[in-house]
Design a protein around this motif. Structure first.
Motif, PDB file in Angstrom:
ATOM      1  N   GLY A 101       0.816  -1.205   0.000  1.00 18.89           N
ATOM      2  CA  GLY A 101       0.000   0.000   0.000  1.00 18.89           C
ATOM      3  C   GLY A 101       0.852   1.258   0.000  1.00 18.89           C
ATOM      4  O   GLY A 101       0.538   2.234  -0.698  1.00 18.89           O
ATOM      5  N   LEU A 102       1.941   1.242   0.764  1.00 14.85           N
ATOM      6  CA  LEU A 102       2.837   2.400   0.806  1.00 14.85           C
ATOM      7  C   LEU A 102       3.489   2.630  -0.560  1.00 14.85           C
ATOM      8  O   LEU A 102       3.603   3.771  -1.029  1.00 14.85           O
ATOM      9  CB  LEU A 102       3.906   2.172   1.880  1.00 14.85           C
ATOM     10  CG  LEU A 102       4.761   3.375   2.279  1.00 14.85           C
ATOM     11  CD1 LEU A 102       3.902   4.479   2.855  1.00 14.85           C
ATOM     12  CD2 LEU A 102       5.829   2.950   3.275  1.00 14.85           C
ATOM     13  N   VAL A 103       3.902   1.537  -1.204  1.00 16.10           N
ATOM     14  CA  VAL A 103       4.510   1.653  -2.536  1.00 16.10           C
ATOM     15  C   VAL A 103       3.491   2.192  -3.542  1.00 16.10           C
ATOM     16  O   VAL A 103       3.816   3.027  -4.399  1.00 16.10           O
ATOM     17  CB  VAL A 103       5.059   0.288  -2.993  1.00 16.10           C
ATOM     18  CG1 VAL A 103       5.529   0.350  -4.439  1.00 16.10           C
ATOM     19  CG2 VAL A 103       6.207  -0.143  -2.085  1.00 16.10           C
ATOM     20  N   LEU A 104       2.246   1.732  -3.437  1.00 13.81           N
ATOM     21  CA  LEU A 104       1.202   2.207  -4.349  1.00 13.81           C
ATOM     22  C   LEU A 104       0.914   3.690  -4.154  1.00 13.81           C
ATOM     23  O   LEU A 104       0.647   4.418  -5.124  1.00 13.81           O
ATOM     24  CB  LEU A 104      -0.074   1.393  -4.148  1.00 13.81           C
ATOM     25  CG  LEU A 104      -0.011  -0.059  -4.631  1.00 13.81           C
ATOM     26  CD1 LEU A 104      -1.262  -0.820  -4.204  1.00 13.81           C
ATOM     27  CD2 LEU A 104       0.159  -0.129  -6.145  1.00 13.81           C
ATOM     28  N   VAL A 105       0.966   4.160  -2.912  1.00 13.06           N
ATOM     29  CA  VAL A 105       0.784   5.589  -2.653  1.00 13.06           C
ATOM     30  C   VAL A 105       1.898   6.385  -3.321  1.00 13.06           C
ATOM     31  O   VAL A 105       1.660   7.438  -3.938  1.00 13.06           O
ATOM     32  CB  VAL A 105       0.753   5.869  -1.139  1.00 13.06           C
ATOM     33  CG1 VAL A 105       0.804   7.372  -0.873  1.00 13.06           C
ATOM     34  CG2 VAL A 105      -0.507   5.284  -0.518  1.00 13.06           C
ATOM     35  N   ALA A 106       3.130   5.885  -3.219  1.00 10.02           N
ATOM     36  CA  ALA A 106       4.258   6.573  -3.846  1.00 10.02           C
ATOM     37  C   ALA A 106       4.097   6.624  -5.362  1.00 10.02           C
ATOM     38  O   ALA A 106       4.334   7.665  -5.997  1.00 10.02           O
ATOM     39  CB  ALA A 106       5.567   5.876  -3.472  1.00 10.02           C
ATOM     40  N   PHE A 107       3.685   5.513  -5.961  1.00  9.64           N
ATOM     41  CA  PHE A 107       3.477   5.495  -7.409  1.00  9.64           C
ATOM     42  C   PHE A 107       2.290   6.377  -7.799  1.00  9.64           C
ATOM     43  O   PHE A 107       2.282   6.971  -8.882  1.00  9.64           O
ATOM     44  CB  PHE A 107       3.271   4.063  -7.893  1.00  9.64           C
ATOM     45  CG  PHE A 107       4.546   3.363  -8.268  1.00  9.64           C
ATOM     46  CD1 PHE A 107       4.915   3.257  -9.601  1.00  9.64           C
ATOM     47  CD2 PHE A 107       5.370   2.815  -7.304  1.00  9.64           C
ATOM     48  CE1 PHE A 107       6.094   2.620  -9.956  1.00  9.64           C
ATOM     49  CE2 PHE A 107       6.547   2.174  -7.643  1.00  9.64           C
ATOM     50  CZ  PHE A 107       6.919   2.070  -8.980  1.00  9.64           C
TER      51      PHE A 107
END
Length: 231
Positions: A101-107
């Motif tokens: 989820g954190l990676v998706l927020v960054a993307f």
């Protein structure tokens, strides 16, 4: 708690399926989205969504199916209790979902900064989530991953308890229930009301609280089956 963390480390032996492959898929999503746009003849004349997140949910959850069918028998042989294995599974599922989820927020932030990858495409902002703050986006991305992972955990537990016969019966039974529900809703013309209700829910309820409730219910059923599952 230390013992639960030790069991979680055993599960992370399957780290490529749990982390590496899903992260690689996230990194490849902009290129996959471009390929889909080109195949559909998109000319980037307006905002449009490319629905790749469900594929990520399935990829992330598959690792937990392997955990139950392959790692669980090994852990039992090491003397790990079912309770600790279940707790470790919940820990790994939650940690994986929060990390992805954190990676998706960054993307998603990168997507907005580049104007939708230069063509107004939306891959990382499901619905109104892209308009919410980063914390809400984080939880909204993690929620569906947890829910789908719980379903895969249950599928793995059913396989351990009843093998292929149990899986086939579970799939057929689920299809019959969902089909019957869909027919009832259509006959009663409830779809517009359901759509209006879901459309009026805030992002945290629709993408985080709802999937978490599903995960808890499915996880409870999985625990009841796991208590009698054998290696």
């Amino acid at each position: 708690m230390t013992r639960v963390r030790d069991v979680a480390r055993i599960q992370l032996v399957n780290w490529p399926a749990l982390l590496a492959y899903p992260l690689a898929f996230v990194a490849a999503m902009p290129l996959l989205g471009l390929g889909i746009d080109l195949s559909n003849g998109e000319t980037a004349t307006g905002p449009h969504a490319v629905y790749l997140l469900p594929a990520l949910w399935g990829m992330a959850a598959t690792g937990h199916l392997q955990t139950m069918t392959q790692v669980f028998p090994f852990a039992l042989g090491l003397g790990v209790t079912r309770r600790r294995f279940a707790a470790a599974t919940a820990l790994v599922v939650t940690a994986q979902a929060l990390l992805l989820g954190l990676v998706l927020v960054a993307f998603g932030a990168l997507e907005r900064a580049t104007g939708g990858w230069g063509r107004e495409a939306r891959l990382f902002g499901p619905g109104a989530v892209r308009e919410d703050g980063p914390v809400t986006q984080w939880l909204a991305h993690a929620g569906p991953i947890v829910a789908v992972s719980a379903v895969c955990v249950l599928a793995g537990v059913v396989f351990q308890r009843w093998r292929q016969t149990g899986v086939y019966l579970a799939v057929l039974g689920s299809a019959a229930i969902l089909g019957g529900f869909g027919a009832l809703v259509k006959a009663r013309n409830w779809w517009p009301s359901i759509g209006a209700f879901l459309g009026g829910q805030p992002s945290l309820t629709l993408f985080a609280a709802g999937p978490l409730a599903i995960a808890l219910a499915v996880g409870g059923v999985a625990w009841l089956v796991l208590r009698r599952a054998t290696a």
